[in-house]
Design a protein around this motif. Structure first.
Motif, PDB file in Angstrom:
ATOM      1  N   TYR A 178       0.848  -1.187   0.000  1.00 14.01           N
ATOM      2  CA  TYR A 178       0.000   0.000   0.000  1.00 14.01           C
ATOM      3  C   TYR A 178       0.886   1.240   0.000  1.00 14.01           C
ATOM      4  O   TYR A 178       2.046   1.186   0.399  1.00 14.01           O
ATOM      5  CB  TYR A 178      -0.910  -0.012   1.224  1.00 14.01           C
ATOM      6  CG  TYR A 178      -2.129  -0.867   1.035  1.00 14.01           C
ATOM      7  CD1 TYR A 178      -3.370  -0.301   0.806  1.00 14.01           C
ATOM      8  CD2 TYR A 178      -2.049  -2.250   1.063  1.00 14.01           C
ATOM      9  CE1 TYR A 178      -4.499  -1.076   0.618  1.00 14.01           C
ATOM     10  CE2 TYR A 178      -3.165  -3.045   0.874  1.00 14.01           C
ATOM     11  CZ  TYR A 178      -4.390  -2.451   0.652  1.00 14.01           C
ATOM     12  OH  TYR A 178      -5.502  -3.216   0.459  1.00 14.01           O
TER      13      TYR A 178
ATOM     14  N   CYS B 160       5.211  -4.365   4.501  1.00 18.15           N
ATOM     15  CA  CYS B 160       3.768  -4.369   4.249  1.00 18.15           C
ATOM     16  C   CYS B 160       3.306  -5.756   3.790  1.00 18.15           C
ATOM     17  O   CYS B 160       3.881  -6.346   2.881  1.00 18.15           O
ATOM     18  CB  CYS B 160       3.419  -3.329   3.187  1.00 18.15           C
ATOM     19  SG  CYS B 160       1.659  -3.251   2.780  1.00 18.15           S
TER      20      CYS B 160
ATOM     21  N   ASP C  44       0.077  -6.276   2.808  1.00 23.62           N
ATOM     22  CA  ASP C  44      -1.121  -6.032   1.989  1.00 23.62           C
ATOM     23  C   ASP C  44      -2.420  -6.422   2.682  1.00 23.62           C
ATOM     24  O   ASP C  44      -3.377  -6.809   2.036  1.00 23.62           O
ATOM     25  CB  ASP C  44      -1.018  -6.761   0.646  1.00 23.62           C
ATOM     26  CG  ASP C  44       0.128  -6.276  -0.215  1.00 23.62           C
ATOM     27  OD1 ASP C  44       0.388  -5.062  -0.196  1.00 23.62           O
ATOM     28  OD2 ASP C  44       0.757  -7.098  -0.898  1.00 23.62           O
TER      29      ASP C  44
ATOM     30  N   GLY D 146      -4.471  -4.360   4.268  1.00 23.62           N
ATOM     31  CA  GLY D 146      -5.473  -3.333   3.998  1.00 23.62           C
ATOM     32  C   GLY D 146      -6.063  -2.646   5.213  1.00 23.62           C
ATOM     33  O   GLY D 146      -6.916  -1.769   5.068  1.00 23.62           O
TER      34      GLY D 146
ATOM     35  N   ALA E  37      -5.645   1.203   5.074  1.00 25.34           N
ATOM     36  CA  ALA E  37      -6.531   1.880   4.127  1.00 25.34           C
ATOM     37  C   ALA E  37      -7.951   1.968   4.661  1.00 25.34           C
ATOM     38  O   ALA E  37      -8.638   2.968   4.445  1.00 25.34           O
ATOM     39  CB  ALA E  37      -6.507   1.162   2.778  1.00 25.34           C
TER      40      ALA E  37
ATOM     41  N   THR F 274      -3.757   3.863  -0.560  1.00 26.14           N
ATOM     42  CA  THR F 274      -4.273   3.057  -1.671  1.00 26.14           C
ATOM     43  C   THR F 274      -3.338   1.903  -1.956  1.00 26.14           C
ATOM     44  O   THR F 274      -2.166   1.910  -1.559  1.00 26.14           O
ATOM     45  CB  THR F 274      -4.402   3.901  -2.957  1.00 26.14           C
ATOM     46  OG1 THR F 274      -3.137   4.463  -3.280  1.00 26.14           O
ATOM     47  CG2 THR F 274      -5.425   5.020  -2.786  1.00 26.14           C
ATOM     48  N   ASP F 275      -3.869   0.908  -2.656  1.00 27.87           N
ATOM     49  CA  ASP F 275      -3.020  -0.225  -3.032  1.00 27.87           C
ATOM     50  C   ASP F 275      -2.532  -0.106  -4.445  1.00 27.87           C
ATOM     51  O   ASP F 275      -2.764   0.812  -5.130  1.00 27.87           O
ATOM     52  CB  ASP F 275      -3.749  -1.541  -2.856  1.00 27.87           C
ATOM     53  CG  ASP F 275      -5.038  -1.649  -3.663  1.00 27.87           C
ATOM     54  OD1 ASP F 275      -5.459  -0.666  -4.287  1.00 27.87           O
ATOM     55  OD2 ASP F 275      -5.634  -2.727  -3.643  1.00 27.87           O
TER      56      ASP F 275
END
Length: 55
Positions: A3, A38, A40, A42, A45, A54-55
């Motif tokens: 991200y 990271c 991922d 989320g 976010a 954002t990804d």
């Protein structure tokens, strides 16, 4: 893919507190995500009040 935090970041720190991988650190003007750490997930976010992540 990790991200990313955009210039919309208001440096509130909520994302750092919520990151289970401890991949977020405070920079001079905004927070940053270490792409090596990271996972991922989320979480950052989904908790960002300014939608700067954002990804």
């Amino acid at each position: 893919m990790a991200y990313k935090i955009s210039d919309e970041c208001i440096s509130c720190g909520i994302c750092k507190d919520d990151c289970p991988a401890d991949a977020i650190s405070e920079g001079d003007t905004q927070y940053h995500i270490d792409p090596e750490l990271c996972t991922d997930c989320g979480l950052c976010a989904s908790t960002c009040p300014s939608e700067a992540i954002t990804d």
